[in-house]
Design an enzyme around this catalytic site. Structure first.
Site, PDB file in Angstrom:
ATOM      1  N   HIS A  98       0.841  -1.208   0.000  1.00  0.00           N
ATOM      2  CA  HIS A  98       0.000   0.000   0.000  1.00  0.00           C
ATOM      3  C   HIS A  98       0.869   1.248   0.000  1.00  0.00           C
ATOM      4  O   HIS A  98       0.688   2.154  -0.830  1.00  0.00           O
ATOM      5  CB  HIS A  98      -0.904  -0.014   1.235  1.00  0.00           C
ATOM      6  CG  HIS A  98      -1.633   1.274   1.484  1.00  0.00           C
ATOM      7  ND1 HIS A  98      -2.981   1.431   1.258  1.00  0.00           N
ATOM      8  CD2 HIS A  98      -1.199   2.478   1.962  1.00  0.00           C
ATOM      9  CE1 HIS A  98      -3.339   2.664   1.571  1.00  0.00           C
ATOM     10  NE2 HIS A  98      -2.266   3.329   1.999  1.00  0.00           N
ATOM     11  N   GLU A  99       1.809   1.310   0.935  1.00  0.00           N
ATOM     12  CA  GLU A  99       2.612   2.523   1.083  1.00  0.00           C
ATOM     13  C   GLU A  99       3.506   2.764  -0.142  1.00  0.00           C
ATOM     14  O   GLU A  99       3.629   3.887  -0.622  1.00  0.00           O
ATOM     15  CB  GLU A  99       3.454   2.441   2.358  1.00  0.00           C
ATOM     16  CG  GLU A  99       2.634   2.513   3.637  1.00  0.00           C
ATOM     17  CD  GLU A  99       1.851   3.815   3.758  1.00  0.00           C
ATOM     18  OE1 GLU A  99       2.378   4.877   3.349  1.00  0.00           O
ATOM     19  OE2 GLU A  99       0.704   3.784   4.236  1.00  0.00           O
TER      20      GLU A  99
ATOM     21  N   HIS B 242       1.779   4.331  -3.077  1.00  0.00           N
ATOM     22  CA  HIS B 242       1.650   5.790  -3.083  1.00  0.00           C
ATOM     23  C   HIS B 242       2.741   6.406  -3.955  1.00  0.00           C
ATOM     24  O   HIS B 242       2.515   7.399  -4.651  1.00  0.00           O
ATOM     25  CB  HIS B 242       1.751   6.350  -1.660  1.00  0.00           C
ATOM     26  CG  HIS B 242       0.469   6.288  -0.888  1.00  0.00           C
ATOM     27  ND1 HIS B 242      -0.697   6.868  -1.347  1.00  0.00           N
ATOM     28  CD2 HIS B 242       0.171   5.731   0.314  1.00  0.00           C
ATOM     29  CE1 HIS B 242      -1.666   6.663  -0.452  1.00  0.00           C
ATOM     30  NE2 HIS B 242      -1.165   5.982   0.557  1.00  0.00           N
TER      31      HIS B 242
ATOM     32  N   TYR C 264      -4.079  15.045  -3.017  1.00  0.00           N
ATOM     33  CA  TYR C 264      -4.377  14.291  -1.798  1.00  0.00           C
ATOM     34  C   TYR C 264      -5.442  14.988  -0.956  1.00  0.00           C
ATOM     35  O   TYR C 264      -5.209  15.436   0.162  1.00  0.00           O
ATOM     36  CB  TYR C 264      -3.095  14.061  -0.997  1.00  0.00           C
ATOM     37  CG  TYR C 264      -3.216  12.876  -0.069  1.00  0.00           C
ATOM     38  CD1 TYR C 264      -3.253  11.581  -0.568  1.00  0.00           C
ATOM     39  CD2 TYR C 264      -3.324  13.057   1.299  1.00  0.00           C
ATOM     40  CE1 TYR C 264      -3.390  10.496   0.270  1.00  0.00           C
ATOM     41  CE2 TYR C 264      -3.453  11.980   2.149  1.00  0.00           C
ATOM     42  CZ  TYR C 264      -3.483  10.711   1.632  1.00  0.00           C
ATOM     43  OH  TYR C 264      -3.623   9.638   2.475  1.00  0.00           O
TER      44      TYR C 264
ATOM     45  N   GLU D  75      -5.780   6.812  -2.035  1.00  0.00           N
ATOM     46  CA  GLU D  75      -5.772   5.800  -0.971  1.00  0.00           C
ATOM     47  C   GLU D  75      -6.301   4.459  -1.482  1.00  0.00           C
ATOM     48  O   GLU D  75      -5.770   3.400  -1.156  1.00  0.00           O
ATOM     49  CB  GLU D  75      -6.609   6.272   0.218  1.00  0.00           C
ATOM     50  CG  GLU D  75      -5.891   7.227   1.144  1.00  0.00           C
ATOM     51  CD  GLU D  75      -4.672   6.584   1.792  1.00  0.00           C
ATOM     52  OE1 GLU D  75      -4.718   5.388   2.144  1.00  0.00           O
ATOM     53  OE2 GLU D  75      -3.659   7.287   1.941  1.00  0.00           O
TER      54      GLU D  75
ATOM     55  N   ASP E  54      -9.076  14.614   7.903  1.00  0.00           N
ATOM     56  CA  ASP E  54      -8.411  13.589   7.076  1.00  0.00           C
ATOM     57  C   ASP E  54      -8.362  14.001   5.609  1.00  0.00           C
ATOM     58  O   ASP E  54      -8.693  13.231   4.717  1.00  0.00           O
ATOM     59  CB  ASP E  54      -9.150  12.244   7.250  1.00  0.00           C
ATOM     60  CG  ASP E  54      -8.480  11.088   6.525  1.00  0.00           C
ATOM     61  OD1 ASP E  54      -7.254  11.123   6.362  1.00  0.00           O
ATOM     62  OD2 ASP E  54      -9.205  10.149   6.121  1.00  0.00           O
TER      63      ASP E  54
ATOM     64  N   HIS F 115      -9.118   8.684   3.748  1.00  0.00           N
ATOM     65  CA  HIS F 115      -9.063   7.304   4.235  1.00  0.00           C
ATOM     66  C   HIS F 115     -10.459   6.717   4.469  1.00  0.00           C
ATOM     67  O   HIS F 115     -10.600   5.499   4.585  1.00  0.00           O
ATOM     68  CB  HIS F 115      -8.298   7.217   5.559  1.00  0.00           C
ATOM     69  CG  HIS F 115      -6.819   7.378   5.425  1.00  0.00           C
ATOM     70  ND1 HIS F 115      -6.195   8.595   5.581  1.00  0.00           N
ATOM     71  CD2 HIS F 115      -5.843   6.473   5.149  1.00  0.00           C
ATOM     72  CE1 HIS F 115      -4.885   8.439   5.422  1.00  0.00           C
ATOM     73  NE2 HIS F 115      -4.647   7.168   5.147  1.00  0.00           N
TER      74      HIS F 115
END
Length: 359
Positions: free
Chosen positions: A178-179, A182, A193, A202, A275, A280
């Site tokens: 996932h990270e 990005h 974002y 996300e 957020d 998210h």
């Protein structure tokens, strides 16, 4: 991304734990849990220092490490330990091709970076995060009982978790995928974002994080758990992971963490200023669309559904302000191009977006 995101021209820092979860811990946890959550939420100054140091230390190295055009793509991993400090990258503990460490976090980070590189190279012929051979750097044991993991556009960073709410953050392969994704999105689509583009950002990370795990386990779409962060929640926490792509809003319901706030369709889209306007939270909607399409198409999800999403991510029509509807239409367009306008694949994609109320 962390609640303590930068608001300048450099890329944001993307954290796996959303601020709404950390705020619930800060409100409901034990004194120690509250303190750790508040420390994570207020780490902006530290991250600003990290970024300036990283830019000076790593940018020249990356430029020098780009492989010649004729060279075959190959992974180049370097793992460091911060030794419970917040200094990056830290002390070198494992480099590409070196033997296993006695430290399980080091090995999990090394293997996770490798699995992500292999997935993108083998399935989509992408040469690392930037498609130009970018070396993959990871730092483990960041901070003291740090409850998060993040990608800062330069490297991966993993906390050890507090042991009562979260286990070590290297434990979940899909979190690593996932990270790092990005970074792929930064280079491929540069989605803003915030709001729907941020929620798509996300979601794309969840999609490919899950696919990396499925590819490693050789699972078909109907056998996958579609949980992001399975194994990350500590024993006793009431939940199965951070998010459920199959059933958004059901991943956890815990006295300390609160209840998973993700909506499963546009009828329950969450309007919020927190957020980064719900990146998210509302990512659950496109997550579910992908999961529905992948299961409907059948087989390995990375083969057809994943290819449609990957082609869309790299589509020249994707803009930083792309909305759910625009992204959905582009996935249908790419499904038509790849498999035919009346193909089962195209119909599955259209049906999935219709089910979640986007098309």
């Amino acid at each position: 991304m962390c609640n303590h995101a930068r608001h300048d021209r450099v890329h944001p820092i993307y954290c796996i734990l959303p601020p709404h979860m950390l705020k619930e811990i800060a409100k409901n946890g034990t004194p120690q849990q509250r303190s750790l959550a508040i420390d994570t939420l207020s780490a902006d100054h530290t991250f600003r220092q990290i970024r300036s140091v990283q830019a000076a230390m790593l940018a020249p190295r990356r430029g020098a490490a780009v492989a010649p055009v004729a060279a075959a793509p190959s992974v180049h991993r370097t793992i460091y330990t911060a030794n419970q400090t917040e200094t990056l990258p830290g002390t070198l503990v494992r480099s590409e091709g070196s033997p296993k460490s006695n430290d399980v976090s080091v090995n999990e980070a090394y293997d996770g970076l490798g699995a992500t590189f292999e997935f993108y190279q083998e399935i989509y012929h992408r040469n690392s995060i930037d498609d130009a051979g970018m070396p993959l750097i990871g730092t483990v044991h960041y901070g003291e009982q740090y409850d998060n993991a993040f990608w800062n556009s330069q490297q991966m960073v993993f906390g050890d978790g507090d042991g009562t709410l979260f286990n070590r953050f290297t434990v979940a392969l899909d979190v690593i995928g996932h990270e790092l994704t990005h970074g792929v999105t930064e280079h491929a689509a540069a989605l803003a974002y915030s709001g729907q583009p941020g929620a798509l950002n996300e979601s794309v990370s969840d999609v490919f994080g899950s696919l990396i795990k499925q590819y490693t386990l050789k699972q078909t779409a109907d056998k996958a758990d579609w949980i992001i962060g399975a194994g990350l929640l500590a024993k006793g926490v009431k939940g199965v992971g951070l998010r459920s792509m199959k059933e958004p809003g059901t991943a956890y319901d815990d006295p300390v963490l609160g209840k998973d706030p993700q909506p499963a369709d546009m009828a329950h889209y969450v309007q919020t200023a927190q957020d980064n306007h719900g990146v998210h939270i509302n990512s659950g909607i496109p997550n579910r669309a992908f999961c529905l399409a992948a299961i409907d198409i059948g087989g390995y999800a990375w083969d057809k559904a994943g290819r449609i999403w990957y082609e869309t991510l790299n589509d020249s029509h994707i803009k930083p302000n792309t909305t759910f509807k625009t992204f959905a239409k582009l996935t249908v367009s790419n499904a038509n191009r790849l498999y035919g306008a009346n193909s089962a694949e195209s119909k599955a994609v259209s049906k999935a977006w219709d089910t979640v109320g986007v098309l």
